[in-house]
Design a protein around this motif. Sequence first.
Motif, PDB file in Angstrom:
ATOM      1  N   VAL A 276      -2.465 -10.064  -6.549  1.00 12.26           N
ATOM      2  CA  VAL A 276      -2.924  -9.568  -8.436  1.00 12.26           C
ATOM      3  C   VAL A 276      -1.969 -10.544  -9.011  1.00 12.26           C
ATOM      4  N   THR A 277      -1.917 -11.264  -9.725  1.00 16.76           N
ATOM      5  CA  THR A 277      -0.592 -12.765  -9.881  1.00 16.76           C
ATOM      6  C   THR A 277      -1.138 -12.147 -11.312  1.00 16.76           C
ATOM      7  N   ALA A 278      -1.555 -11.513 -11.684  1.00 15.48           N
ATOM      8  CA  ALA A 278      -0.928 -11.455 -13.456  1.00 15.48           C
ATOM      9  C   ALA A 278      -1.333  -9.923 -14.052  1.00 15.48           C
ATOM     10  N   GLY A 279      -0.052  -8.985 -14.712  1.00  7.37           N
ATOM     11  CA  GLY A 279      -0.442  -7.652 -14.835  1.00  7.37           C
ATOM     12  C   GLY A 279       0.483  -7.015 -14.786  1.00  7.37           C
ATOM     13  N   LEU A 280       1.068  -7.226 -13.660  1.00  4.65           N
ATOM     14  CA  LEU A 280       2.512  -6.316 -12.887  1.00  4.65           C
ATOM     15  C   LEU A 280       3.356  -6.869 -13.141  1.00  4.65           C
ATOM     16  N   ASP A 281       4.713  -6.075 -12.567  1.00  4.19           N
ATOM     17  CA  ASP A 281       5.990  -7.247 -12.236  1.00  4.19           C
ATOM     18  C   ASP A 281       6.476  -6.021 -11.468  1.00  4.19           C
ATOM     19  N   GLY A 282       5.888  -5.138 -10.668  1.00  5.34           N
ATOM     20  CA  GLY A 282       6.291  -4.944  -9.301  1.00  5.34           C
ATOM     21  C   GLY A 282       7.080  -3.604  -9.490  1.00  5.34           C
ATOM     22  N   SER A 283       7.029  -3.108 -10.368  1.00  7.64           N
ATOM     23  CA  SER A 283       8.368  -1.693 -10.430  1.00  7.64           C
ATOM     24  C   SER A 283       7.024  -0.179 -10.916  1.00  7.64           C
ATOM     25  N   GLU A 284       5.702  -0.776 -11.111  1.00  6.12           N
ATOM     26  CA  GLU A 284       4.266   0.556 -11.537  1.00  6.12           C
ATOM     27  C   GLU A 284       4.087   1.273  -9.521  1.00  6.12           C
ATOM     28  N   GLN A 285       3.863   2.437 -10.256  1.00  2.86           N
ATOM     29  CA  GLN A 285       3.274   3.392  -9.331  1.00  2.86           C
ATOM     30  C   GLN A 285       1.895   3.019  -8.749  1.00  2.86           C
ATOM     31  N   VAL A 286       0.529   3.136  -8.154  1.00  2.00           N
ATOM     32  CA  VAL A 286      -0.942   2.244  -9.038  1.00  2.00           C
ATOM     33  C   VAL A 286      -1.548   3.297  -8.188  1.00  2.00           C
ATOM     34  N   VAL A 287      -2.422   4.448  -8.790  1.00  2.00           N
ATOM     35  CA  VAL A 287      -3.200   4.715  -8.262  1.00  2.00           C
ATOM     36  C   VAL A 287      -4.483   4.520  -7.164  1.00  2.00           C
ATOM     37  N   LYS A 288      -4.332   4.346  -5.723  1.00  4.25           N
ATOM     38  CA  LYS A 288      -4.979   4.162  -4.487  1.00  4.25           C
ATOM     39  C   LYS A 288      -5.681   4.508  -4.410  1.00  4.25           C
ATOM     40  N   ALA A 289      -6.135   5.568  -4.487  1.00  6.78           N
ATOM     41  CA  ALA A 289      -7.615   6.211  -4.076  1.00  6.78           C
ATOM     42  C   ALA A 289      -7.910   7.097  -5.154  1.00  6.78           C
ATOM     43  N   GLY A 290      -8.915   7.456  -5.101  1.00  5.49           N
ATOM     44  CA  GLY A 290     -10.258   8.413  -5.996  1.00  5.49           C
ATOM     45  C   GLY A 290     -10.205   7.730  -7.742  1.00  5.49           C
ATOM     46  N   VAL A 291      -9.950   6.286  -7.583  1.00  2.00           N
ATOM     47  CA  VAL A 291      -9.488   5.536  -8.927  1.00  2.00           C
ATOM     48  C   VAL A 291     -10.823   5.301  -9.476  1.00  2.00           C
ATOM     49  N   ASP A 292     -11.959   6.227  -8.944  1.00  2.00           N
ATOM     50  CA  ASP A 292     -13.127   6.018  -9.860  1.00  2.00           C
ATOM     51  C   ASP A 292     -13.349   6.687 -10.956  1.00  2.00           C
ATOM     52  N   ALA A 293     -12.416   7.812 -10.414  1.00  3.96           N
ATOM     53  CA  ALA A 293     -13.680   8.762 -11.506  1.00  3.96           C
ATOM     54  C   ALA A 293     -12.169   9.439 -12.146  1.00  3.96           C
ATOM     55  N   LEU A 294     -11.183   8.361 -12.206  1.00  4.53           N
ATOM     56  CA  LEU A 294     -10.149   9.032 -13.209  1.00  4.53           C
ATOM     57  C   LEU A 294     -10.888   8.687 -14.273  1.00  4.53           C
TER      58      LEU A 294
END
Length: 355
Positions: A316-334
């Motif tokens: 990922v080259t843009a959109g994040l600053d590194g401090s976020e908590q990102v969902v990594k499983a089950g993203v299609d149902a959110l």
Amino acid sequence: MKRLWILTALLGCLAGGCADKAGGTFTRSVMLTRPVRLGAESVKQLSGVVQERHDIDLGFKTAGQIEAIAVKEGDYVRKGQLIARLDTADYRLGVEALEIQCRQLEDEVARTERLYRSKSVSANDYEKALAGLRQLKVQLQANRNKLAYTSLYAPTDGYVQSVNFAPAEMVDAGTPVVNLVDVRRLEVETELPADLYLQRSRFGRITCRPPFGGTEELPVKLASITPKADGNQLYRMKLAFEGTPDARLSAGMNIGVTLHIAGSDSASAGAGFALPLHAVVQQEGQTYVWVLQPDSTVCRRQVTCSGIGRTGQAVVTAGLDGSEQVVKAGVDALLEGEKVRPMETESETNVGGLI
């Protein structure tokens, strides 16, 4: 009828187990991850040994019989301090004999000079007399040097590690009589495995941790790395202390080494992050990730991906600053603004959060 009532009760219990206690609504459990900065600095811990910068073998510049040794093993000596002395009797006699010859020849040259000025001797005879006098003076100085060489002095501050001879023993010129450890400048020696040796061009800050407590890490700088591995496929690295090291350090002491290694892709440092592929969503030609908010809800954030990195993760080259908590499983149902329950523990089969 009784069986129907029991089945209804069971369904009610299952529905209650899936509901939130406060509002009775369903709360989805999600697994989270944090973006990993590409090109980030890595830190390696090594073990090293404090060593003296120089180990000097001291010997006389001339041969002779040892008359006295002024130090013993373990003594601390200063630069210019007497270490040992040879018997000087024969050397003094040699100097005295040449001094007598030199004075006699000086008188002869003075008489020859007077005769030369009165045209009684040729210029060639006069020049031969002068050359003979100069040659004798050179021999005299050489014997005086040998007499001075009968005293052995410390060339630097240090500790006497070993004394190899005793008084009355004969020694030849250059034979090590005393081994001196130069402690003015200590250094640290450690060993690098092959994978770290290949990253030597990216070595950054290096510090050492003394074995005694209450002391900050000591800064050191890279002195040398042996380009040839030993039998264990290890490369010897030497580190020099910056400034004056702690006075409590001594040669042979174990010490920890902290090695900071710059990222392999300096161009992406600070601009790119790695995320598991399952955390990235493609919708309507755009790329998104789900980010956890402080109120335990999730929001969809648009990001820019440049492809898949060498580790098999999305870059990922843009959109994040590194401090976020990102969902990594089950993203299609959110859903946008949906309240979720983060899973605290990580699966034992997913060490490092790769999926």
